[in-house]
Design a protein around this motif. Sequence first.
Motif, PDB file in Angstrom:
ATOM      1  N   PHE A  96      -2.562   3.501  -3.727  1.00  0.00           N
ATOM      2  CA  PHE A  96      -2.380   2.226  -4.420  1.00  0.00           C
ATOM      3  C   PHE A  96      -2.446   1.108  -3.398  1.00  0.00           C
ATOM      4  N   ASN A  97      -3.115   0.013  -3.756  1.00  0.00           N
ATOM      5  CA  ASN A  97      -3.161  -1.211  -2.957  1.00  0.00           C
ATOM      6  C   ASN A  97      -2.980  -2.378  -3.905  1.00  0.00           C
ATOM      7  N   GLY A  98      -2.018  -3.261  -3.605  1.00  0.00           N
ATOM      8  CA  GLY A  98      -1.787  -4.373  -4.513  1.00  0.00           C
ATOM      9  C   GLY A  98      -1.031  -5.525  -3.888  1.00  0.00           C
ATOM     10  N   VAL A  99      -0.725  -6.509  -4.739  1.00  0.00           N
ATOM     11  CA  VAL A  99      -0.011  -7.719  -4.332  1.00  0.00           C
ATOM     12  C   VAL A  99       1.129  -7.965  -5.305  1.00  0.00           C
TER      13      VAL A  99
ATOM     14  N   THR B 178       0.854  -1.180   0.000  1.00  0.00           N
ATOM     15  CA  THR B 178       0.000   0.000   0.000  1.00  0.00           C
ATOM     16  C   THR B 178       0.893   1.234   0.000  1.00  0.00           C
ATOM     17  N   PHE B 179       0.468   2.268  -0.724  1.00  0.00           N
ATOM     18  CA  PHE B 179       1.167   3.542  -0.599  1.00  0.00           C
ATOM     19  C   PHE B 179       0.226   4.693  -0.888  1.00  0.00           C
ATOM     20  N   THR B 180       0.621   5.841  -0.361  1.00  0.00           N
ATOM     21  CA  THR B 180      -0.148   7.070  -0.518  1.00  0.00           C
ATOM     22  C   THR B 180       0.793   8.184  -0.926  1.00  0.00           C
ATOM     23  N   LEU B 181       0.421   8.908  -1.976  1.00  0.00           N
ATOM     24  CA  LEU B 181       1.174  10.076  -2.433  1.00  0.00           C
ATOM     25  C   LEU B 181       0.397  11.328  -2.060  1.00  0.00           C
ATOM     26  N   GLU B 182       1.084  12.347  -1.582  1.00  0.00           N
ATOM     27  CA  GLU B 182       0.455  13.640  -1.281  1.00  0.00           C
ATOM     28  C   GLU B 182       0.513  14.492  -2.550  1.00  0.00           C
TER      29      GLU B 182
END
Length: 168
Positions: free
Chosen positions: A84-87, A49-53
């Motif tokens: 984003f959420n992924g495998v 998972t990641f988050t961009l500002e």
Amino acid sequence: MTQWNIDPGHSQIGFKVKHLGIANVSGFFRAFSGTVQTDNENFEHATVTFTLEVQSIDTNNKERDGHLTSNIFFDAAQFPTITFNGVLANDTLKGELTILNNTRPVTLQVEHTGSGIGRFNDHRAGFEINGKINRKDFGLNFHLLNDAGNLIVGDDVKLSGEIELIRL
């Protein structure tokens, strides 16, 4: 379950897009965070998972950055983050990318560049990530042609990441 966090001081998430159909304009996000959870040391089937500002976008041009964070593009006031959420499986990261509240499937190529012990005896792992999206799939619909008929901003956006993780 082992959790890893992105080390933002040793990582970069960037992009390239064609300008006028003749050259790429590059940029990156200065502020982001993310985690990776895995059951093994080889990261196979890890969840990412990641988050961009959005407000942290930097293309080395303040005027363009202001244009990109305005409601014409990313609308940072209403949509302050990209997520984003992924495998991860077989050097491929598949997941869901959300921009402007539009969520679409995305596939990124991943190379595990190494693992080891850091300066303070912490466990670290590195990755290179690459992929491509069509900006219009996410509602980034700015459309303007120059006199030659070329798009001012291309539709395809190349994504790249240099990611260093720290195991918690």
